[in-house]
Design an enzyme around this catalytic site. Structure first.
Site, mmCIF file in Angstrom:
data_model
loop_
_atom_site.group_PDB
_atom_site.id
_atom_site.type_symbol
_atom_site.label_atom_id
_atom_site.label_comp_id
_atom_site.label_asym_id
_atom_site.label_seq_id
_atom_site.Cartn_x
_atom_site.Cartn_y
_atom_site.Cartn_z
ATOM 1 N N LYS A 70 -1.512 32.242 -4.986
ATOM 2 C CA LYS A 70 -2.178 32.879 -6.001
ATOM 3 C C LYS A 70 -3.524 32.097 -5.858
ATOM 4 O O LYS A 70 -3.471 30.870 -5.948
ATOM 5 C CB LYS A 70 -1.550 32.858 -7.408
ATOM 6 N N SER A 122 -0.991 38.079 -14.821
ATOM 7 C CA SER A 122 -2.021 37.695 -14.111
ATOM 8 C C SER A 122 -1.954 37.627 -12.604
ATOM 9 O O SER A 122 -2.595 37.859 -11.793
ATOM 10 C CB SER A 122 -2.945 36.496 -14.611
ATOM 11 N N SER A 176 3.144 35.954 -16.524
ATOM 12 C CA SER A 176 2.264 36.138 -15.427
ATOM 13 C C SER A 176 3.045 36.336 -13.869
ATOM 14 O O SER A 176 2.250 36.759 -13.143
ATOM 15 C CB SER A 176 0.963 35.238 -14.997
#
EC number: 6.3.5.7
Length: 543
Positions: free
Chosen positions: A123, A198, A222
């Protein structure tokens, strides 16, 4: 001055629920079955990609270069529609694979780590020394750190190959990955739908098999919500279990580095590598790290009732109003399956559950307003020139930060301001204490708590982008776990109607602090014994 509309509505739209009670869980015999297109002919428990890669490398059946080429080919083929990655380091991945082949060929097998040849997506809010790290924000466009985040460094030391940086909502603030400053990621199950957020890029990349496993971060769900939307396994560890050093801070008391895999075994393997104390993070725990993978029992060694004696509580508030019927059906089916495996499943009420959502958004926004002050155009990222310092700060932040980030900074700054601190921030901290107490009491009676990971399956891109409260409400299943600092695992458990082949639903399993081993063992048993489901998206099935 009245409080911002978002804060008012979040606080006033939640009320205290009745006192706790529990009742025996009753299976529903007339639940609708999964769409026919999503059902496999027989049980198809997820094999471990990591173990398969390691065996093929050490046996000489395949080379690391061949495995890397296979994944990169699939990534290039699917990326135009999925858009999971902000940056792909394909040349570096190929070089690392060639070096690994050389070491294996010269019989340096002792130097081959447990993740040798495993392609990992990271990420983009985790720092990487050899590639850009933007946090999904234009204000950091082109920024390249001088170091790796601890979790990334440990993966590299174990032999993993970082294939690229995955897309996310800007600085982790969002639930759809539509809030990225660069692109919108799609769901491999239906490219007209969101992958969640996210960490949507990390979940989508694993679902589309663009990489073997991936790292994400979880501040309020997330990792878990995208895992549910994309039909993969997602783990949020206990707060402090994994070092946050090198993770771009959103809400420091809530942020956790988590991971995704296509199987529980792969997720357990990654956790064993990245977990543990780190002198660079004072909040990281010195609690012993297990070899989680070695504690998992294979299918052929399971007893007929492998969960005999286990007590599981299904959170009553997660199966009520606002949760899609298909999701409730899938969760009740999963609970029935757990009962068939020998466990006792009862409904349990957590009276503070609905209070967690507004408390979370006040606390997270307050911490974000402080943490994001560092992005001023001087120390990091792009700079907009101005006649004085205030103009430089204002111009850089106005042009570099997105709408959602600005809104949360304003909400947090307001909640911390004189005259409103007690009414909002202090009150939210008190609610957090109630949430922790509620979970502690429930987990003294039950070994594991379960719930949906999200109130719906993946929804259409753009469907909620103009209704932030509806988007925030989607976090109701997950934020309480972050407030309490507990570990949680999401495993795919069923499907609902939607798309060309149905949409996956995830079962969230919640445990006591540092009980990741118990969660992984339960998830592994559930995954292996779940009949007639194959969680391979049509994007791959067609190819």
């Amino acid at each position: 001055m009245p409080p911002p509309l978002q804060a008012q509505r979040l606080l006033l739209s939640h009320r205290r629920l009745p006192s706790p009670h529990r009742r025996r869980f009753t299976a529903v015999s007339s639940l609708p079955s999964a769409p026919a297109k999503t059902v496999a002919a027989a049980a198809a428990h997820a094999p471990s990609s990591i173990l398969s890669i390691r065996e093929s490398l050490l046996s000489g059946e395949r080379t690391a270069s061949e495995i890397t080429a296979e994944y990169l080919s699939r990534l290039r083929r699917t990326e135009p529609s999925v858009r999971s990655f902000i940056h792909v380091a394909d040349a570096a991945a190929e070089r690392e694979a060639e070096e690994l082949d050389r070491r294996i060929a010269t019989e340096e097998q002792d130097a081959v780590g447990p993740l040798a040849g495993v392609l990992v997506g990271v990420k983009d809010n985790l720092c990487t020394a050899n590639m850009p790290s933007t946090g999904g924000s234009r204000i950091l466009d082109g920024y390249q750190p001088a170091y790796d985040a601890t979790a990334v460094r440990r993966l590299r030391e174990a032999g993993a190959i970082v294939v690229g940086k995955t897309n996310l909502d800007e600085f982790g603030m969002g639930s759809t990955t539509e809030g990225s400053g660069f692109q919108v990621t799609t769901n491999p199950w239906d490219d007209s739908r969101v992958p969640g957020g996210s960490s949507g890029g990390s979940a989508s990349a694993v679902s589309a098999r663009q990489c073997v496993v991936s790292l994400g971060s979880d501040t309020g769900g997330s990792v878990r919500q995208p895992a549910s939307f994309c039909g993969v396994v997602g783990l949020k560890p206990t707060y402090g279990r994994v070092s946050r050093f090198g993770l771009m801070a959103y809400a420091s008391s809530l942020d956790v580095v988590g991971c995704f895999g296509s199987s529980v075994v792969d997720t357990a393997t990654i956790l064993s590598v990245i977990a543990g104390h780190d002198k660079m993070d004072s909040t990281s725990s010195s609690h012993d790290v297990s070899d989680y993978k070695s504690e998992l029992v294979p299918l052929d060694l399971l007893e007929s009732k492998p969960l005999n004696g286990m007590r599981i509580g299904i959170i009553q508030e997660t199966l009520g109003e606002g949760v899609e019927t298909g999701v409730i059906s899938s969760i009740k089916d999963a609970a029935s399956h757990l009962e068939q495996l020998g466990s006792v499943v009862e409904e349990v009420s957590l009276p503070s559950f609905s209070l967690g959502l507004p408390a979370y958004y006040i606390l997270a926004s307050s911490e974000a307003s402080s943490n994001l002050s560092r992005y001023d155009g001087i120390r990091y990222g792009r700079q907009v020139s101005g006649d004085d310092l205030n103009e430089l700060y204002g111009g850089s932040r106005a042009n570099g930060l997105g709408h959602e980030v600005k809104m949360r900074i304003l909400m947090g700054t307001y909640a911390l301001s004189a005259g409103y601190y007690d009414a909002y921030y202090k009150r939210a901290q008190q609610v957090r204490t109630l949430v922790k107490k509620s979970f502690k009491e429930a987990l003294e009676r039950y070994d594991i708590l379960v719930s949906p990971a999200a109130p719906s399956a993946a929804y259409k891109i753009g469907e909620k982008i103009n209704d932030p409260l509806a988007m925030y409400a989607g976090d109701i299943m997950t934020v309480n776990v972050n407030l309490a600092g507990l570990p949680a695992l999401v495993v795919p458990c069923g499907f609902v109607e939607g798309g060309s082949a149905g949409l996956p639903v995830g079962l969230q399993m919640i445990g006591s602090p540092f009980s990741e081993g118990n969660l992984l063992r339960l998830g592994h048993i559930f995954e292996q014994t779940l009949q007639n489901y194959s969680f391979v998206p049509p994007l791959l099935a067609e190819s």
